[in-house]
Design an enzyme around this catalytic site. Structure first.
Site, mmCIF file in Angstrom:
data_model
loop_
_atom_site.group_PDB
_atom_site.id
_atom_site.type_symbol
_atom_site.label_atom_id
_atom_site.label_comp_id
_atom_site.label_asym_id
_atom_site.label_seq_id
_atom_site.Cartn_x
_atom_site.Cartn_y
_atom_site.Cartn_z
ATOM 1 N N CYS A 154 25.499 -28.921 24.474
ATOM 2 C CA CYS A 154 24.733 -27.891 25.179
ATOM 3 C C CYS A 154 25.490 -26.564 25.130
ATOM 4 C CB CYS A 154 24.515 -28.321 26.630
ATOM 5 S SG CYS A 154 23.785 -27.008 27.634
ATOM 6 N N ASP A 169 0.824 -1.214 0.000
ATOM 7 C CA ASP A 169 0.000 0.000 0.000
ATOM 8 C C ASP A 169 0.857 1.263 0.000
ATOM 9 O OD1 ASP A 169 -2.314 -1.421 -0.027
ATOM 10 O OD2 ASP A 169 -2.591 -1.375 2.147
ATOM 11 N N LYS A 190 -7.810 -0.178 7.205
ATOM 12 C CA LYS A 190 -7.014 -1.394 7.390
ATOM 13 C C LYS A 190 -6.520 -1.503 8.830
ATOM 14 C CE LYS A 190 -5.560 -3.744 4.338
ATOM 15 N NZ LYS A 190 -4.887 -3.788 3.062
ATOM 16 N N GLU A 210 -18.803 -2.204 7.423
ATOM 17 C CA GLU A 210 -18.859 -3.670 7.543
ATOM 18 C C GLU A 210 -17.444 -4.238 7.484
ATOM 19 O OE1 GLU A 210 -21.280 -3.468 4.172
ATOM 20 O OE2 GLU A 210 -19.751 -4.119 2.757
ATOM 21 N N ARG A 218 -12.054 -12.290 -9.333
ATOM 22 C CA ARG A 218 -11.988 -10.880 -9.723
ATOM 23 C C ARG A 218 -11.179 -10.678 -10.998
ATOM 24 N NH1 ARG A 218 -8.210 -7.363 -7.546
ATOM 25 N NH2 ARG A 218 -8.687 -5.143 -7.652
ATOM 26 N N TYR A 263 -21.179 -8.681 -0.219
ATOM 27 C CA TYR A 263 -21.074 -7.330 0.323
ATOM 28 C C TYR A 263 -21.517 -6.243 -0.662
ATOM 29 C CZ TYR A 263 -16.588 -7.625 -2.127
ATOM 30 O OH TYR A 263 -15.631 -7.811 -3.075
ATOM 31 N N CYS A 269 19.802 -31.523 26.518
ATOM 32 C CA CYS A 269 21.009 -31.596 27.328
ATOM 33 C C CYS A 269 20.620 -32.500 28.498
ATOM 34 C CB CYS A 269 21.374 -30.194 27.827
ATOM 35 S SG CYS A 269 22.491 -30.203 29.236
ATOM 36 N N ASP A 304 -11.057 -11.201 4.683
ATOM 37 C CA ASP A 304 -9.744 -11.493 4.113
ATOM 38 C C ASP A 304 -9.756 -12.873 3.472
ATOM 39 O OD1 ASP A 304 -7.156 -11.149 3.456
ATOM 40 O OD2 ASP A 304 -6.352 -11.423 5.473
ATOM 41 N N CYS A 306 23.004 -28.970 34.773
ATOM 42 C CA CYS A 306 23.339 -27.860 33.864
ATOM 43 C C CYS A 306 22.757 -26.567 34.452
ATOM 44 C CB CYS A 306 22.737 -28.142 32.490
ATOM 45 S SG CYS A 306 22.768 -26.734 31.369
ATOM 46 N N GLU A 357 -17.001 -12.171 -0.815
ATOM 47 C CA GLU A 357 -15.696 -12.700 -0.465
ATOM 48 C C GLU A 357 -15.866 -14.152 -0.034
ATOM 49 O OE1 GLU A 357 -13.340 -10.498 -0.916
ATOM 50 O OE2 GLU A 357 -11.568 -11.189 0.185
ATOM 51 N N LYS A 363 -14.020 -6.022 6.424
ATOM 52 C CA LYS A 363 -13.315 -6.300 5.173
ATOM 53 C C LYS A 363 -12.793 -7.722 5.302
ATOM 54 C CE LYS A 363 -9.864 -4.514 1.987
ATOM 55 N NZ LYS A 363 -9.240 -5.795 1.723
ATOM 56 N N CYS A 405 26.496 -25.945 29.189
ATOM 57 C CA CYS A 405 27.415 -26.816 29.961
ATOM 58 C C CYS A 405 28.240 -27.748 29.067
ATOM 59 C CB CYS A 405 26.638 -27.621 30.993
ATOM 60 S SG CYS A 405 25.639 -28.929 30.251
HETATM 61 S S1 IVH Z 1 -16.411 -3.313 -1.450
HETATM 62 C C1 IVH Z 1 -16.230 -1.274 -5.481
HETATM 63 N N1 IVH Z 1 -16.724 -4.586 0.807
HETATM 64 O O1 IVH Z 1 -11.572 -6.129 -0.514
HETATM 65 C C2 IVH Z 1 -15.784 -1.645 -4.139
HETATM 66 N N2 IVH Z 1 -14.866 -5.191 -0.539
HETATM 67 O O2 IVH Z 1 -10.161 -4.099 -2.890
HETATM 68 C C3 IVH Z 1 -15.770 -3.096 -3.982
HETATM 69 N N3 IVH Z 1 -13.522 -7.032 0.395
HETATM 70 O O3 IVH Z 1 -10.687 -8.038 -2.805
HETATM 71 C C4 IVH Z 1 -15.269 -3.546 -2.714
HETATM 72 N N4 IVH Z 1 -14.725 -7.338 2.217
HETATM 73 O O4 IVH Z 1 -13.185 -8.637 -2.326
HETATM 74 C C5 IVH Z 1 -15.968 -4.458 -0.296
HETATM 75 N N5 IVH Z 1 -17.181 -5.639 2.811
HETATM 76 C C6 IVH Z 1 -16.435 -5.522 1.717
HETATM 77 C C7 IVH Z 1 -15.295 -6.325 1.501
HETATM 78 C C8 IVH Z 1 -14.526 -6.137 0.362
HETATM 79 C C9 IVH Z 1 -13.676 -7.748 1.528
HETATM 80 C C10 IVH Z 1 -12.414 -7.235 -0.545
HETATM 81 C C11 IVH Z 1 -12.818 -7.336 -1.987
HETATM 82 C C12 IVH Z 1 -11.535 -6.947 -2.694
HETATM 83 C C13 IVH Z 1 -10.941 -5.962 -1.752
HETATM 84 C C14 IVH Z 1 -11.211 -4.560 -2.210
#
Ligand code: IVH
Length: 707
Positions: free
Chosen positions: A443, A61, A349, A140, A163, A253, A461, A144, A466, A201, A142, A446
């Site tokens: 060891c 990032d 993040k 909400e 994607r 989402y 050992c 992973d 020791c 996701e 994010k 010792c």
């Molecule tokens: S919205 C147009 N909401 O995060 C915006 N993305 O770069 C679309 N992700 O790999 C994303 N949870 O799959 C959105 N609650 C959530 C999410 C989410 C996970 C992931 C998404 C993508 C990355 C966004």
């Protein structure tokens, strides 16, 4: 696609650019923009194509932001193929490509309160709104895992895709059909939708992930580093049956695209993001529910995000942040998009949990029973807010199994409450100077030759005298699990040892408190407290004493079982193997080790000396077998505590429940009789309510029942 040499060069260039100063003229900016473009593309390839990143998300990032900032300052330097104009690609030639109904963009990132406030200011600017005008945000998790898109036509799932490069993805319909949270039919027609594309996701629950890895370990298959890798790999399996075995789940989402039977946009009926997700939930999709909210201002967004940062470890799925979206769709449209991300949404993040660092040395620590633990010394890195410079390598097999070499760049992870560990060395970045790690043969303290039992992982050992072992045994002796001596921990034992005051366990009961009172950082009061704590420990039940002796394999439970059977600790001198094995749950290994301990005259002398110093060696009431009274208030019941208790600690409550005849269990299931609910109880309470068979008690009700 990239040669090893190119990979190494790009990785190194990236690391240099992370800390490089901003170019001051256009010519330098042009060169930097080109370099950043190449480096970012390489890391995107590692991440999306190989699923094997070589830098942390945070570092990626930072590079990305640097490029964006430069392109903003020097627009003429922007290259046509800049990563900021095109989302990254996970296309490989193995799976057929399909075009998304609308392009899938990425998200912009934020890391702290200031970034979120900036985002709000930016939105107001785009809308030409003043500070007082309210803007509601949907927030909400994010998730992973791996992005998935689902296309429904005439109420049926017709296609699923990854994607990909944002315009085209890989077709994975057969795998998606195996995911039980993806409905194969959904009544879109009831809301006037003929064709829809949903974004979500695909993820794997943390507990399921651990089971998958445990199974793989049994089958000698390589382990997944984290649930995300297991999920993205699962989506792209060639055989859908294998995909099904991963137990993937999909959280939806976003409603990305929707049209009615006449080809007209059908999303207008959902004026907010919240309403579109609520509708998707009612159509049978898994969407964030309790974990989603709508905040009326950005300050509430900050609070909600920070609260989730604190509780991410308790959540059953891996999340790496929160996503903040302008809730009203008309406002979203007015904000628009960049070529990379929507302007109306941002990811918040959480602190990075993975980082790369260099292995600079390996030290070998000697444990209380002589086990040698290799410890990696790495260049210090920040991981989820903590600086890490030392990480256990467990044993020799861990090092050889992962082929970790001195000088390697290693990927380090600190996930949740798990202690930091080395995920893997980044073998592609080796330059040939890395050296194998040679395990010592003697060891380090010792110098006794090391020995390894055929069925054990650790080299040991075997010299019980020791110095390092004796010190570790004293530290263990005073610890919470053993004699539980308040105010006496590792640092005090080490200090007294260095002063020559304690040379073995019995010396801990001969301390000169007048001398201690004069030590820096002590004083009369601490010395008196220490005396009280040690006097209290002298009276401990003998199961604690047995455990505190660091007899190999003699844990807490086996110590309790032995203590139930003896009137005095020294009776064990006369026990033979048969006598040990007559106790249920005591096996030959414990028997062998306890017998070996009591066969050593110096150990008998130690115990006698301790007894002479007032340490209890006689069975106490607490050591005696517990007879469960059939009339006890919770006799025969299973019980579980959840949430924060206010009147007592969790451990205290569990002991109280046990004394009242209950058995503690660890999960809500059909076997659970009673759930005691403290403050902020979460999913366990919900599950118990759903089961309908569990008696739910407040903390006060529990106390009343048992007293
Ligand atoms: S919205 C147009 N909401 O995060 C915006 N993305 O770069 C679309 N992700 O790999 C994303 N949870 O799959 C959105 N609650 C959530 C999410 C989410 C996970 C992931 C998404 C993508 C990355 C966004």
């Amino acid at each position: 696609m990239y040669s090893a040499a190119e990979q190494k060069q790009l990785d190194q260039l990236g690391r240099t650019l992370l800390t490089a100063s901003t170019p001051l003229d256009e010519q330098k900016a042009q060169q930097r923009v080109r370099q950043l473009g190449e480096v970012i593309r390489f890391h995107e390839y590692r991440y999306y194509v190989l699923h094997d990143p070589v830098i942390s998300d945070f570092e990626y990032d930072q590079l990305y932001k640097q490029l964006e900032a430069l392109e903003a300052s020097y627009p003429s330097c922007r290259l046509d193929d800049s990563p900021t104009t095109r989302v990254s690609s996970d296309l490989t030639s193995d799976l057929p490509e399909v075009e998304h109904l609308t392009p899938m963009l990425s998200l912009d990132n934020s890391y702290n309160e200031e970034d979120l406030l900036d985002f709000d200011r930016q939105i107001r600017k785009l809308l030409a709104w003043g500070e007082d005008e309210p803007i509601a945000y949907a927030v909400e998790p994010k998730y992973d895992g791996g992005t998935i898109t689902l296309v429904y036509e005439g109420d049926r799932l017709v296609r699923a895709a990854t994607r990909g490069n944002g315009v085209k993805g890989e077709e994975i319909t057969a795998n998606a059909r195996t995911i039980r949270s993806v409905p194969l039919k959904a009544a879109f027609s009831t809301v006037g939708i003929q064709r829809a594309e949903l974004r979500g996701e695909a993820i794997i629950r943390k507990d399921n992930f651990h089971q998958i890895n445990a199974r793989r370990e049994e089958q000698d298959l390589p382990l997944f580093a984290n649930p995300r890798n297991a999920a993205t790999g699962g989506l792209r399996m060639k055989d859908p049956r294998e995909a099904a075995e991963r137990g993937l789940e999909v959280f939806v989402y976003q409603l990305g695209f929707a049209e009615d039977g006449h080809g007209k946009d059908a999303r207008a009926q959902f004026p907010t993001h919240q309403q579109s997700l609520d509708t998707l939930a009612s159509l049978g999709f898994k969407v964030p529910v309790e974990e989603r909210t709508v905040c009326q201002n950005i300050e509430d967004v900050v609070r909600f995000c920070e609260a989730w940062a604190d509780k991410r470890d308790e959540y059953p799925y891996e999340i790496d942040g929160m996503v903040v979206k302008v809730n009203r769709r008309d406002l979203q449209e007015r904000c628009g998009f960049t070529s990379h991300h929507p302007r109306w949404a941002i990811a918040f993040k959480f602190k990075a949990r993975q980082a790369t660092s260099k292995l600079i040395d390996v030290e070998y620590q000697v444990g209380k029973i002589g086990s040698i633990t290799p410890v990696a010394k790495i260049e210090p890195v920040q991981l989820a807010g903590v600086t890490v410079s030392s990480i256990s390598l467990h044993n020799e097999d861990f090092i050889t199994g992962k082929d970790i070499r001195m000088g390697d760049t290693v990927l380090v992870e600190r996930a949740g409450d798990v202690i930091p560990y080395i995920v893997k060395p980044l073998a592609d970045l080796r330059d040939g100077s890395e050296q194998p790690i040679v395990f010592p043969t003697e060891c380090p303290v010792c110098h006794t030759p090391l020995f390894r039992e055929p069925d054990e992982a650790a080299w040991r050992c075997v010299n019980a005298e020791c110095e390092a072992q004796i010190k570790q045994r004293m530290i263990f002796h005073v610890s919470k699990d053993a004699m539980d001596i308040d105010g006496l921990g590792r640092s005090q034992v080490e200090r007294f040892y260095d002063l020559g005051w304690v040379k073995h366990i019995a010396d801990l009961y001969k301390l000169d408190y007048a001398k201690i009172a004069h030590l820096d950082g002590f004083g009369q009061k601490s010395a008196d407290n220490l005396r009280t704590a040690i006097d209290k420990a002298r009276k401990n039940p003998i199961h604690r004493l047995l455990h505190s002796l660091s007899i190999h394999h003699l844990g807490k439970k086996a110590s309790k079982l032995l203590a139930e059977e003896i009137g005095h600790v020294l009776e064990l001198r006369d026990w033979d193997e048969e006598r040990y094995l007559s106790i249920k749950d005591i096996g030959p290994i414990v028997a062998k080790n306890v017998m070996a301990f009591f066969a050593q005259p110096e150990n008998i002398d130690l115990l006698k000396e301790m007894e002479a110093l007032g340490v209890n060696l006689t069975q106490t009431e607490e050591d005696k077998p517990r007879v469960i009274d059939a009339d006890a208030p919770l006799a025969g019941k299973t019980i579980l505590f959840t949430g924060t208790l206010e009147q007592m600690g969790r451990k205290e409550a569990q002991e109280l429940a046990e004394r009242s005849g209950a058995k503690i269990i660890s999960a809500v299931s059909g076997n659970l009789d009673i759930l005691v609910v403290g403050a902020k109880a979460g999913s366990k309470l919900k599950k118990a309510q759903e089961l309908g068979t569990v008696q739910i008690l407040t903390e006060q009700e529990f106390i009343t029942t048992v007293s």
